[in-house]
Design an enzyme around this catalytic site. Structure first.
Site, mmCIF file in Angstrom:
data_model
loop_
_atom_site.group_PDB
_atom_site.id
_atom_site.type_symbol
_atom_site.label_atom_id
_atom_site.label_comp_id
_atom_site.label_asym_id
_atom_site.label_seq_id
_atom_site.Cartn_x
_atom_site.Cartn_y
_atom_site.Cartn_z
ATOM 1 N N THR A 190 0.887 -1.169 0.000
ATOM 2 C CA THR A 190 0.000 0.000 0.000
ATOM 3 C C THR A 190 0.920 1.212 0.000
ATOM 4 O O THR A 190 2.085 1.083 0.364
ATOM 5 C CB THR A 190 -0.867 -0.014 1.292
ATOM 6 N N ARG A 218 -13.778 -7.947 -2.107
ATOM 7 C CA ARG A 218 -13.145 -7.669 -0.806
ATOM 8 C C ARG A 218 -12.646 -6.216 -0.715
ATOM 9 O O ARG A 218 -12.033 -5.687 -1.630
ATOM 10 C CB ARG A 218 -11.963 -8.630 -0.625
ATOM 11 N N GLY A 220 -10.330 -3.724 1.810
ATOM 12 C CA GLY A 220 -9.405 -3.733 2.944
ATOM 13 C C GLY A 220 -9.589 -2.516 3.825
ATOM 14 O O GLY A 220 -10.616 -1.822 3.781
ATOM 15 N N ASP A 221 -8.574 -2.242 4.623
ATOM 16 C CA ASP A 221 -8.650 -1.105 5.555
ATOM 17 C C ASP A 221 -8.337 0.230 4.886
ATOM 18 O O ASP A 221 -8.748 1.280 5.374
ATOM 19 C CB ASP A 221 -7.654 -1.310 6.704
ATOM 20 N N THR A 241 -0.656 0.325 6.877
ATOM 21 C CA THR A 241 -0.404 -0.717 5.877
ATOM 22 C C THR A 241 -0.260 -2.067 6.578
ATOM 23 O O THR A 241 0.350 -2.154 7.636
ATOM 24 C CB THR A 241 0.848 -0.424 5.030
ATOM 25 N N GLY A 242 -0.831 -3.090 5.978
ATOM 26 C CA GLY A 242 -0.737 -4.409 6.583
ATOM 27 C C GLY A 242 -1.972 -5.220 6.279
ATOM 28 O O GLY A 242 -2.722 -4.891 5.350
ATOM 29 N N GLY A 244 -5.296 -5.993 6.132
ATOM 30 C CA GLY A 244 -6.415 -5.073 6.300
ATOM 31 C C GLY A 244 -7.506 -5.540 7.249
ATOM 32 O O GLY A 244 -8.093 -4.729 7.962
#
Ligand code: ASP
Length: 325
Positions: A190, A218, A220-221, A241-242, A244
């Site tokens: 990200t 889907r 994510g965060d 970042t990671g 999500g």
């Protein structure tokens, strides 16, 4: 315009300006990196910092700095955002992005868009020119195009490296085999940026292609305000970042700001608490970049590495691996 106005906090003029960014967290290990790749990442991170620094030094806004830094990173195929985005299970690219302005807490986000060249600018347009916060799919694309955000043909987002990463995952799913560490690392990424301008205003933005092989629409965060992005002049700005799913459940970005707001923790204490204690104890992998109104910077992560960097007047740091700052 979707905003709640509150008074801004006194600004420590000695900090002047600051900008911190990331290009994703993951299994970034020196032994797996060629000298050329390492140089390419460091050059890209430095170039992104220079773009932001020029804007802030000249008295530009934190919003312009974040927008332009992220647009550069979206153009750079090294990062999982814009042009370098990963592929979904069906072989498409679907972008997520969000933006928040710490001055008035206005925010904008887009998800599942496929034909906008700079998703971060689409999120900015939602923040500045719509009555909503979060737009999805075709509606988000239509709005962005009406706002004059540049279109791109889906083929613009094709990169061989990301296509091969999807093929490797599909193959390992078919054969029931484990992914290699390197292949696993290429699954996500990200880009994000948080800036403080000389007027004392914080802005934060995040943009991503999500995770390789993501299914069923889907999300994510990264496009979720409070999980992937947050900014409030009273406390701090954060870009995550990671993995999500964990960042959504633990509302990571907002949690850091809330610890500062309600418990009086410093930026470092709050971001360490959320990443090293809460996230890590619950098995979530990733990190954040964050800054406060005094120009303090935090870049905690619990993965092997995170592409990252920051600038302040007379100061520049770029890092990739764990023991580096
Ligand atoms: N947070 C992103 C997502 O879950 C991926 C990443 O940052 O690596 O979509």
């Amino acid at each position: 315009m979707n905003s709640i106005t509150h008074t801004s906090v006194p600004f420590d003029a000695s900090a002047k300006y600051a900008l911190v960014l990331h290009g994703g967290a993951g299994t970034i290990i020196k032994a797996n990196m060629t000298t050329e790749m390492e140089m390419a990442y460091k050059d890209a991170l430095n170039e992104a910092l220079t773009i932001g620094e020029k804007i802030l030094k000249a008295g530009g806004t934190s919003i312009d700095a974040v927008d332009n830094v992220i647009r550069f990173m979206e153009d750079c195929p090294l990062f999982n955002a814009g042009r370098g985005s990963v592929f979904t299970h069906e072989g498409h690219v679907e972008h997520d992005a969000s933006f928040m302005n710490g001055f008035d807490m206005s925010a904008g986000a887009v998800t599942g868009i496929k034909m906008i060249k700079y998703p971060i600018s689409a999120a900015r347009a939602v923040m500045e020119n719509s009555e909503h916060v979060f737009l999805s799919g075709q509606g988000a694309e239509q709005f962005a195009i009406e706002q004059g955000v540049e279109k791109a043909d889906p083929s613009y987002f094709y990169t061989e490296q990301r296509w091969l990463a999807l093929q490797r995952i599909l193959q390992s799913e078919d054969q029931g085999t484990e992914l290699s560490e390197d292949a696993d690392n290429q699954k996500h990424g990200t880009v994000g940026c948080v800036a403080l301008d000389i007027k004392g205003n914080i802005a934060a933005g995040t943009s991503t292609g999500g995770m390789t092989n993501k299914k069923f629409g889907r999300i994510g965060d990264s496009p979720i305000i409070g999980a992937g992005t947050y900014a409030d002049n009273k406390t701090c700005g954060v870009s995550s970042t990671g993995h999500g799913e964990f960042f959504i459940r633990f509302t990571v970005a907002r949690d850091i700001a809330a610890l500062m707001e309600y418990k009086g923790l410093s930026l470092k204490q709050a971001s360490d608490e959320v990443i090293y204690n809460k996230l890590t104890q619950n098995g979530g992998l990733g990190g954040v970049v964050a800054l406060d109104v005094f120009g303090n910077i935090a870049m905690p992560f619990n993965t092997e590495g995170m592409y990252r960097g920051y600038i302040r007047p007379g100061e520049r740091v770029v890092g990739m691996y764990r023991e580096e700052d």
